[in-house]
Design an enzyme around this catalytic site. Structure first.
Site, PDB file in Angstrom:
ATOM      1  N   SER A  77       1.722   6.254   3.491  1.00 61.85           N
ATOM      2  CA  SER A  77       1.230   5.690   2.232  1.00 61.85           C
ATOM      3  C   SER A  77       1.956   6.382   1.091  1.00 61.85           C
ATOM      4  O   SER A  77       1.756   7.578   0.867  1.00 61.85           O
ATOM      5  CB  SER A  77      -0.281   5.905   2.103  1.00 61.85           C
TER       6      SER A  77
ATOM      7  N   LYS B  42      -2.131  -1.377   0.484  1.00 62.97           N
ATOM      8  CA  LYS B  42      -2.750  -0.124   0.946  1.00 62.97           C
ATOM      9  C   LYS B  42      -3.550   0.526  -0.179  1.00 62.97           C
ATOM     10  O   LYS B  42      -4.657   1.041   0.047  1.00 62.97           O
ATOM     11  CB  LYS B  42      -1.665   0.824   1.452  1.00 62.97           C
TER      12      LYS B  42
END
Length: 303
Positions: free
Chosen positions: A98, A172
């Site tokens: 991420s 995300k």
């Protein structure tokens, strides 16, 4: 399982990377592994090649996967440690960490200079999803590059193409906003009920059947009741994600009051020494704030 002739380099054999590596090996892929802490690769020594450096790991790979803690680490491994410069033309770089959407776009440009493709493909599902190969994979990249990545993604979970490079990371961030804010809501709800004299376990059970039912209430609500805060997703990672959400919001001239408040709560949780508890351990910060433990029936922790 059928063997696959694609050679994968996997960089980052941590809480998520280790079970993902196991699933890719079981799917028949030939793998070369690298990790900052080399000992974490030892469990795979009989099934995969262990590389000494990121550049060595990627040199012969058709697919390069990074699964690292944050954007700074990904940039260090790919750029400063020379992995991107060692990627062969025609290879595909898949960042499943991420990171900031802007960083994903930068890395895509570097990959293109090498004649390689790039997909940002962060995941949701935590360590349980990684072990069970049920990760939700949010992919940003060209349709052709994501198509090439599907044999890999199918061994790990379910892929959804979100849009061009960077879009996977935006999805995300959306995921982590909902997760972080909902953990905060579940913490407050269960503490409120318990402090008033209700059994939080019974409250959770009742709410699961109604409109407030969610995966967070189901799994993390149970963790809070059990006081089981061994990390699936550590609080420091949730804090990092909340910070990225706010950075992206600022870049888009948005104000996100709930995300800001939950960020501040995770910041306090980590500052109070709980960086490695599970992100459901946000309850601990709420208890600290109120000077009151949730426990059972509002009478403090069970013994």
């Amino acid at each position: 399982m059928t063997s696959n002739n694609l050679k994968i380099a996997f960089l980052g054999i941590g809480l998520m990377g280790a079970p993902m590596t196991r699933n890719l090996l079981e799917a028949g892929f030939s793998m070369t592994l690298w990790n900052r802490t080399a000992s974490k690769c030892e469990a795979f020594a009989s099934d995969a090649t262990i590389a000494g450096t990121p550049a060595e790991a990627v040199a012969e790979a058709d697919i390069v996967i990074t699964m690292l803690e944050n954007g700074q680490v990904v940039d260090d491994v790919l750029v400063k440690q020379g992995a991107m410069a060692a990627v062969k033309p025609g290879a595909l770089v898949i960042d499943m960490s991420s990171v900031q959407p802007s960083l994903a776009r930068e890395h895509a440009e570097l990959a293109a200079e090498q004649g390689a493709g790039y997909v940002d493909a962060p995941v949701s599902g935590g360590t349980v999803g990684a072990v069970e190969a049920r990760l939700s994979i949010m992919a940003g990249g060209s349709e052709a590059d994501i198509e090439r990545a599907l044999p890999v993604f199918n061994a790990l979970g379910k892929c959804t193409r979100i849009g061009p490079v960077g879009a996977g990371q935006l999805a995300k961030l959306a995921n982590q906003a909902i997760v972080g804010i909902t953990i905060g809501a579940v913490s407050e709800a269960l503490l409120l009920a318990a402090k008033g004299g209700a059994d939080p376990a019974a409250v959770r059970e009742a709410l699961m059947g109604g409109f407030a039912g969610s995966r967070i209430l189901e799994l993390h609500g149970q963790r809070m009741i059990d006081r089981d805060f061994a990390p699936g997703a550590p609080a420091r990672i949730q804090l990092k994600d909340m910070r990225m959400i706010l950075d992206e919001a600022r870049a888009e001239n948005l104000t996100l009051p709930l995300a800001q408040q939950v960020h501040n709560e995770y910041l306090a949780l980590v500052a109070n020494g709980h960086s490695d508890v599970d992100h459901s351990g946000l309850l601990l910060e709420l208890e600290h704030l109120n000077g009151s433990l949730m426990g059972s029936l509002g009478r403090g922790p069970k013994h």
